[in-house]
Design an enzyme around this catalytic site. Structure first.
Site, short mmCIF file in Angstrom:
data_model
loop_
_atom_site.label_atom_id
_atom_site.label_comp_id
_atom_site.label_asym_id
_atom_site.label_seq_id
_atom_site.Cartn_x
_atom_site.Cartn_y
_atom_site.Cartn_z
N HIS A 184 0.84 -1.19 0.00
CA HIS A 184 0.00 0.00 0.00
C HIS A 184 0.88 1.25 0.00
O HIS A 184 2.10 1.17 0.19
CB HIS A 184 -0.97 0.00 1.19
CG HIS A 184 -0.32 0.07 2.54
ND1 HIS A 184 0.48 -0.93 3.04
CD2 HIS A 184 -0.36 1.02 3.51
CE1 HIS A 184 0.90 -0.61 4.25
NE2 HIS A 184 0.41 0.59 4.56
N HIS A 240 1.46 3.83 1.93
CA HIS A 240 1.91 4.55 3.12
C HIS A 240 3.44 4.53 3.10
O HIS A 240 4.06 3.52 2.75
CB HIS A 240 1.37 3.91 4.40
CG HIS A 240 -0.03 4.35 4.72
ND1 HIS A 240 -0.84 3.67 5.61
CD2 HIS A 240 -0.76 5.41 4.28
CE1 HIS A 240 -2.02 4.30 5.69
NE2 HIS A 240 -1.98 5.35 4.90
N ASP A 285 5.96 4.21 5.03
CA ASP A 285 6.83 3.21 5.65
C ASP A 285 6.83 1.88 4.90
O ASP A 285 7.49 0.93 5.32
CB ASP A 285 6.46 3.00 7.13
CG ASP A 285 5.00 2.63 7.35
OD1 ASP A 285 4.16 2.98 6.51
OD2 ASP A 285 4.69 1.99 8.38
N HIS A 286 6.12 1.85 3.77
CA HIS A 286 6.10 0.64 2.96
C HIS A 286 6.62 0.85 1.53
O HIS A 286 6.79 -0.14 0.81
CB HIS A 286 4.69 0.06 2.93
CG HIS A 286 4.25 -0.44 4.26
ND1 HIS A 286 4.28 -1.77 4.62
CD2 HIS A 286 3.77 0.21 5.35
CE1 HIS A 286 3.85 -1.91 5.87
NE2 HIS A 286 3.53 -0.70 6.33
N HIS A 320 5.90 -5.51 12.29
CA HIS A 320 5.27 -4.19 12.18
C HIS A 320 4.94 -3.63 13.56
O HIS A 320 3.87 -3.07 13.80
CB HIS A 320 4.02 -4.24 11.30
CG HIS A 320 3.61 -2.90 10.75
ND1 HIS A 320 2.66 -2.11 11.35
CD2 HIS A 320 4.04 -2.22 9.68
CE1 HIS A 320 2.51 -1.00 10.65
NE2 HIS A 320 3.35 -1.03 9.64
N HIS A 336 -7.37 -1.77 5.73
CA HIS A 336 -6.52 -0.73 6.31
C HIS A 336 -7.15 0.63 6.00
O HIS A 336 -8.24 0.71 5.45
CB HIS A 336 -5.11 -0.86 5.73
CG HIS A 336 -4.06 -0.07 6.46
ND1 HIS A 336 -4.03 0.03 7.83
CD2 HIS A 336 -3.01 0.66 6.00
CE1 HIS A 336 -3.00 0.78 8.18
NE2 HIS A 336 -2.37 1.19 7.10
N ASP A 383 -0.55 -3.94 6.03
CA ASP A 383 -1.12 -3.64 7.33
C ASP A 383 -2.63 -3.96 7.28
O ASP A 383 -3.26 -3.79 6.25
CB ASP A 383 -0.97 -2.17 7.65
CG ASP A 383 0.48 -1.71 7.72
OD1 ASP A 383 1.38 -2.48 7.40
OD2 ASP A 383 0.71 -0.54 8.06
#
Length: 301
Positions: free
Chosen positions: A60, A62, A64-65, A268, A140, A210
């Protein structure tokens, strides 16, 4: 099947922890899963050859990914890569990456293929003669998919001590390994089960990050060899799970139990916790076979 954890913490990178990124080696493939900041440094630290990475899966959009993705692509360019690179991720991944390449005048000198995902149903997004990769729709705050990596069954194993009891031409060996019976010249049919044994059981790896607690994915990941499931919070912060779209260690273990997976790997983690062993302890109250991911940790399954 080998899993190398490059990063497994949520939100922001720190001097001693990295956001999500993993390398999965399965049936002679090397797949990069998510690409948080610092991924290319961790690839070097863990001695993963850049040239072997041909497929990258982004869960996805975001940061941090995927904030490490454009940097990794740029490094591939500087290393004069020629091999095509395939990127699988949510719609928008092509726009955000190509805009950065455009404005920095850093177009790749290798074929860059984007496979944008929009379906909320589980779909096969990669397949060859050895492996399939299927999406796992997750719940999510933004559109998000996990990924199920699964080996295809290999050929059956010839039992030469049995085969040599019959006058069978070697030209038929390949057909026998594919599961076919054999008809001899005199019309006698030799059943395949008399000449072969089952291949090794296939392995599978389900990556789920997530997501909040959601049982819809259980049918997709049922019986997986390994399940990586996010466990951002401990039960003491359960009230944060619904609003943030994340899971607790106990919820991850509940999914693992209901899906009857072989091994649960947690990750995570929220950086509010100093001791990640607490996640294992909580999960083991529900599911026995629990491992905890950590940066640089390698699992051989």
């Amino acid at each position: 099947m080998k899993l190398t954890v490059l990063g497994c913490y949520s939100a922001t990178p720190r001097t001693f922890t990295n956001p999500t990124s993993q390398v999965l080696e399965i049936n002679n493939h090397i797949f990069l899963i998510d690409c948080g900041e610092g991924t290319q440094v961790e690839l070097r630290r863990n001695k993963v050859k850049f040239s072997r990475i041909k497929h990258i899966f982004i869960s996805h959009l975001h940061g941090d990914h995927f904030f490490g993705l454009v940097g990794l692509i740029s490094t591939f360019r500087l290393l004069t890569r020629e091999t095509p690179l395939h990127i699988y991720g949510p719609k928008g991944i092509k726009e955000v990456i190509t805009l950065q390449l455009k404005l920095s005048n850093s177009w790749t000198n290798f074929p860059l293929h984007f496979h944008e995902l929009t379906s909320k149903e589980s779909k096969i997004v990669f397949e060859d003669e050895k492996v399939t990769v299927t999406t796992i729709p997750l719940q999510h705050r933004v559109y998000c998919n996990g990924f199920l990596f699964k080996e295809k069954p290999g050929d059956r194993k010839l039992l030469m001590s049995k085969v040599l009891n019959y006058d069978i031409d070697k030209a038929y060996y390949r057909s026998i390994k594919k599961g076919n019976d054999v008809t001899l010249d005199d019309g006698t049919v030799i059943l395949n089960k008399e000449l072969t044994e089952d291949p090794k059981p296939v392995k599978s790896y389900a990556f789920c990050s997530d997501t909040k607690y959601d049982e819809d994915k259980i049918s997709i990941i049922k019986g997986a060899t390994v399940l990586y499931h996010e466990s951002t919070f401990l039960e003491s912060h359960q009230y944060l799970c619904e609003t943030t779209g994340h899971s607790s260690a106990k919820e991850a273990a509940t999914i693992a139990k209901k899906a009857e997976v072989g091994t649960l790997v947690l990750g995570h983690y929220s950086t509010r916790y100093d001791n990640i062993e607490l996640f294992r302890e909580e999960a083991k109250t529900v599911f026995d076979n629990v491992e905890i991911a950590d940066d640089g940790k390698v699992f051989d399954f």
